[in-house]
Write an enzyme that holds these catalytic residues in place. Sequence first.
Site, PDB file in Angstrom:
ATOM      1  N   LYS A  63       0.851  -1.195   0.000  1.00  0.00           N
ATOM      2  CA  LYS A  63       0.000   0.000   0.000  1.00  0.00           C
ATOM      3  C   LYS A  63       0.885   1.243   0.000  1.00  0.00           C
ATOM      4  O   LYS A  63       2.080   1.159   0.301  1.00  0.00           O
ATOM      5  CB  LYS A  63      -0.936  -0.024   1.208  1.00  0.00           C
ATOM      6  CG  LYS A  63      -0.255  -0.062   2.549  1.00  0.00           C
ATOM      7  CD  LYS A  63      -1.236  -0.485   3.632  1.00  0.00           C
ATOM      8  CE  LYS A  63      -0.593  -0.484   4.995  1.00  0.00           C
ATOM      9  NZ  LYS A  63      -1.087   0.501   5.908  1.00  0.00           N
TER      10      LYS A  63
ATOM     11  N   ARG B 158      -9.560   1.283  15.210  1.00  0.00           N
ATOM     12  CA  ARG B 158      -9.520   1.956  13.909  1.00  0.00           C
ATOM     13  C   ARG B 158     -10.634   1.365  13.060  1.00  0.00           C
ATOM     14  O   ARG B 158     -11.675   1.966  12.861  1.00  0.00           O
ATOM     15  CB  ARG B 158      -8.141   1.764  13.272  1.00  0.00           C
ATOM     16  CG  ARG B 158      -7.978   2.451  11.933  1.00  0.00           C
ATOM     17  CD  ARG B 158      -6.548   2.375  11.405  1.00  0.00           C
ATOM     18  NE  ARG B 158      -6.115   1.020  11.059  1.00  0.00           N
ATOM     19  CZ  ARG B 158      -4.939   0.740  10.508  1.00  0.00           C
ATOM     20  NH1 ARG B 158      -4.065   1.705  10.254  1.00  0.00           N
ATOM     21  NH2 ARG B 158      -4.615  -0.508  10.224  1.00  0.00           N
TER      22      ARG B 158
ATOM     23  N   TYR C  23      14.608  31.218   0.219  1.00  0.00           N
ATOM     24  CA  TYR C  23      13.557  32.049   0.809  1.00  0.00           C
ATOM     25  C   TYR C  23      13.901  32.415   2.246  1.00  0.00           C
ATOM     26  O   TYR C  23      14.400  31.584   3.002  1.00  0.00           O
ATOM     27  CB  TYR C  23      12.227  31.282   0.836  1.00  0.00           C
ATOM     28  CG  TYR C  23      11.638  31.024  -0.528  1.00  0.00           C
ATOM     29  CD1 TYR C  23      11.290  32.073  -1.380  1.00  0.00           C
ATOM     30  CD2 TYR C  23      11.426  29.720  -0.963  1.00  0.00           C
ATOM     31  CE1 TYR C  23      10.742  31.824  -2.620  1.00  0.00           C
ATOM     32  CE2 TYR C  23      10.865  29.463  -2.207  1.00  0.00           C
ATOM     33  CZ  TYR C  23      10.533  30.524  -3.033  1.00  0.00           C
ATOM     34  OH  TYR C  23       9.986  30.283  -4.264  1.00  0.00           O
TER      35      TYR C  23
ATOM     36  N   MET D 182      10.179  24.183  -3.097  1.00  0.00           N
ATOM     37  CA  MET D 182       9.292  23.130  -3.610  1.00  0.00           C
ATOM     38  C   MET D 182      10.038  22.142  -4.514  1.00  0.00           C
ATOM     39  O   MET D 182       9.825  20.931  -4.449  1.00  0.00           O
ATOM     40  CB  MET D 182       8.143  23.780  -4.398  1.00  0.00           C
ATOM     41  CG  MET D 182       7.061  22.805  -4.805  1.00  0.00           C
ATOM     42  SD  MET D 182       5.792  23.599  -5.788  1.00  0.00           S
ATOM     43  CE  MET D 182       4.947  24.575  -4.586  1.00  0.00           C
TER      44      MET D 182
HETATM   45  C1  LIG Z   1      -3.591  -3.977   8.402  1.00  0.00           C
HETATM   46  C2  LIG Z   1      -2.113  -3.785   8.317  1.00  0.00           C
HETATM   47  N1  LIG Z   1      -1.320  -4.860   8.323  1.00  0.00           N
HETATM   48  C3  LIG Z   1       0.012  -4.745   8.259  1.00  0.00           C
HETATM   49  C4  LIG Z   1       0.639  -3.512   8.191  1.00  0.00           C
HETATM   50  C5  LIG Z   1       2.144  -3.426   8.174  1.00  0.00           C
HETATM   51  O1  LIG Z   1       2.652  -2.766   9.296  1.00  0.00           O
HETATM   52  P1  LIG Z   1       4.211  -2.603   9.487  1.00  0.00           P
HETATM   53  O2  LIG Z   1       4.707  -1.785   8.342  1.00  0.00           O
HETATM   54  O3  LIG Z   1       4.375  -1.921  10.787  1.00  0.00           O
HETATM   55  O4  LIG Z   1       4.789  -3.971   9.459  1.00  0.00           O
HETATM   56  C6  LIG Z   1      -0.154  -2.368   8.182  1.00  0.00           C
HETATM   57  C7  LIG Z   1       0.472  -1.042   8.133  1.00  0.00           C
HETATM   58  O5  LIG Z   1       0.003  -0.016   8.428  1.00  0.00           O
HETATM   59  C8  LIG Z   1      -1.573  -2.508   8.252  1.00  0.00           C
HETATM   60  O6  LIG Z   1      -2.381  -1.433   8.256  1.00  0.00           O
END
Ligand SMILES: Cc1ncc(COP(=O)(O)O)c(C=O)c1O
Length: 376
Positions: free
Chosen positions: A41, A140, A270, A318
């Site tokens: 992700k 969460r 700046y 930037m």
């Molecule tokens: C549901 C879930 N699993 C696993 C992970 C992986 O976490 P980490 O990078 O601390 O191993 C995350 C990261 O935010 C997560 O949201």
Amino acid sequence: MDNVPYAHPAWIEIDTAQLRKNLQIIRQYIGKHPKLLLPVKANAYGHGLVPTAQHTADLVDYFGVSCLQEGAILREAGIVNPILVMGAIHAEQVHALAQYNLEVTISSLYKAKLLAEKSEQIHLSAPIKVHLEIDSGMNRTGMRVSTAPAVIEYIRNNSCIELVGIYSHFATAATPDDPFFNEQSETFLQFLQHHNLTDDSSVLCHFANSAAVACHPETHLDMVRPGLLSYGYYPRNDLPSDLHGIQPCFAVKARVSYFKTIMVGHGVSYNHSYKAKKQSRILTIPLGYGDGYRRALSNKSTVILKGKHYPVVGDVCMDQFMVDIGDDSGYVGDVVTIIGEDNGASITMEQISDTCDTIPYEILCGFNDRLPRIFT
Ligand SMILES: Cc1ncc(COP(=O)(O)O)c(C=O)c1O
């Protein structure tokens, strides 16, 4: 490096061999049984979603994404591993989720019903695979253990959705000896045992993030989800020795774009937050906060040129920032290392995140797609 045709004067270099080595070390450490889900992700923690998946697909069982869009991009790029969408979904996405064969997280009876009803309406040929998320204390997403049994029953009695996983997520694993870790652990493990889910081979039970993978083998269950650790970082200071070969594989580099000499007392960038204490040579580096190199690093970090550190001077802009090399030499086109190692000198992600008063995760994800990812 000179044989690589860089289209952009600043870039992120990913050491593919090291990334693969990290996953191989984790795989060996967890042993034969648990599957390995690589969270990709947020652009694979900034490493580049598609190339990261392509270079690791043979080493992992699953990929974890946050949303439909990330999963769709992986499928369009030809990734065939199972993909779990760990974030929330909504009704309009059901068709695409099925079309891209993405596994879905369900966090409530409402979402389970919505998914089932929508799947039925659009006459899917196969059930959508779902993982139930249990909230064991993160507060969460996820349902409480008290409400989960009814949802499991609902899913099991519905032919449009299929229960293939059940998981939870730690809130405090990054803090060694935090008592809440054990509380969460007990809550989820007891729930699984009580409902005979650990013995059910059709349902993957998973829990462990990086810190839990490293230090709490009792949480490995059927699958682990280490993100940060896979990319070579560790959120605590107690990494077990069997994992010591794990190293970062991410470096930020750029070619000097401009050179000038300034006189004593002259200000840079700046607000003139830096004024030269003597006549100095100033290099301009073509990346800035618009790429993810944070403004908080103004006058606080360094870059490495030919194995030597030089201070970042003046406010980070930037698209560029400046470096004072004193009387030393540096030329337009020279490569500087902004995060990473060069000739024995290094600037770590942790140094950068500490300076910015944040965590490595946020710095990594903050580097956006203007910087090409070069997998070496
Ligand atoms: C549901 C879930 N699993 C696993 C992970 C992986 O976490 P980490 O990078 O601390 O191993 C995350 C990261 O935010 C997560 O949201």
